[in-house]
Design an enzyme around this catalytic site. Sequence first.
Site, mmCIF file in Angstrom:
data_model
loop_
_atom_site.group_PDB
_atom_site.id
_atom_site.type_symbol
_atom_site.label_atom_id
_atom_site.label_comp_id
_atom_site.label_asym_id
_atom_site.label_seq_id
_atom_site.Cartn_x
_atom_site.Cartn_y
_atom_site.Cartn_z
ATOM 1 N N LEU A 166 0.824 -1.206 0.000
ATOM 2 C CA LEU A 166 0.000 0.000 0.000
ATOM 3 C C LEU A 166 0.863 1.263 0.000
ATOM 4 C CD1 LEU A 166 -2.448 -1.429 2.656
ATOM 5 C CD2 LEU A 166 -2.982 -1.079 0.234
ATOM 6 N N PRO A 167 0.266 2.421 -0.360
ATOM 7 C CA PRO A 167 1.076 3.627 -0.563
ATOM 8 C C PRO A 167 1.629 4.283 0.693
ATOM 9 C CG PRO A 167 -0.986 3.731 -1.819
ATOM 10 C CD PRO A 167 -1.105 2.580 -0.870
ATOM 11 N N LYS A 197 14.235 -0.529 5.539
ATOM 12 C CA LYS A 197 13.866 0.107 4.268
ATOM 13 C C LYS A 197 14.124 1.612 4.315
ATOM 14 C CE LYS A 197 12.301 0.725 0.156
ATOM 15 N NZ LYS A 197 10.948 0.427 -0.314
ATOM 16 N N THR A 223 6.054 0.542 2.200
ATOM 17 C CA THR A 223 7.128 1.346 2.780
ATOM 18 C C THR A 223 6.495 2.366 3.717
ATOM 19 O OG1 THR A 223 8.566 1.067 0.854
ATOM 20 C CG2 THR A 223 9.029 2.930 2.295
#
Length: 273
Positions: free
Chosen positions: A99-100, A217, A132
Site C-alpha cells: 500500500l502507498p 527500508k 514502505t
Amino acid sequence: MSPLFRVEDSPNHGVLTLTACLDGGLPWFHNVWYSMRIGFVGLGNMGSRMADSLIKDGYEVAVHDINHDVMKMFSDKGILTEDSPLKVAETSDVVITMLPSSNHVLDVYTGQNGFLSGFNPLRPWLFIDSSTIDPQTSRKVSAAVSNCSLIDKKDGRKPPAMLDAPVSGGVLAAENGTLTFMVGGPEEAYTAAKHLFLSMGKNTIYCGGSGNGATAKICNNLAMAIGMLGVSEAFALGQSLGIAASTLTKIFNSSSARCWSRYPLQPGTEELL
C-alpha cells in the site's frame, strides 16, 4: 522454544509442507501437503506484479484493490476478487499488503471493512505488509494483530503473526520476481513465509523484531537518496566546467562512481549502462 512453523521443500512453491509445532515440540500436523490461499491487497505498480508472481508460482490467490480496472484485469484471468480487505481475510490463510502509505495500512487493517474489523477470531495465521511505512505504524498494527486469536485454535495454535517486509528493486524487479525483502517480526513466522518471499523475489533478509524491516527500508532509502544527491551534484559540477553529460555518464558507469541511483537520473542514456 521449538519453532512455531518448520517449512520443508516441495516440488511446487504453491503447495508447502509445513510442520507446525507447539512449545513442547509436538506437531500440529506433520508432513502434510498444505495448500494455502493467499490474499493480496494493493494492486498498484508493485503489488499487481507481486501478486502475479505468486499466481505464476502456483498459489491460489484472492485479491482486492479500490481500482476497479485492475480488479477486472485479475478477474478476467480467473483470479478471485473480493470487494473489501475484510472479505480477503475471511477467505485467506496468509494475507499480503502493498500500500502507498502508513494511513492506508492502518485503514486496511483497522478501518471499516479492514482485516480486523470483523468479529475476532481471524482465519489468517500470518499477515505480511510490504508497504514502505514508518516502523511505529508497523509495530502498532503488529500489536493489534497479535491481540487477536485464530479461528482454528486446535492443538494450541498461537495468535496470528505479522511481518513487516518492505522491498527494494522497483517495478522492474517486481516484474521479474527479483525483489529484495527486508523482514521484521517473529523469526519463526519469517521462516515459515520464506517460500512466499522467494516466489516474489530473489533475496530475503531477516532484520529482527517487529518494525525492523520498515526501519531497514528507511535506512536503505536514506542511503540511496544521499547517493542520488551526490550524483546530481557531480553532474552539475562537471557540466558547469565543460564536460558533457554523456561523457560523465560513461565515466561514472565504468569507474568507482557507478551506482544504482544514477540510472533513473539520465533518461535516454540506457545504451550506456
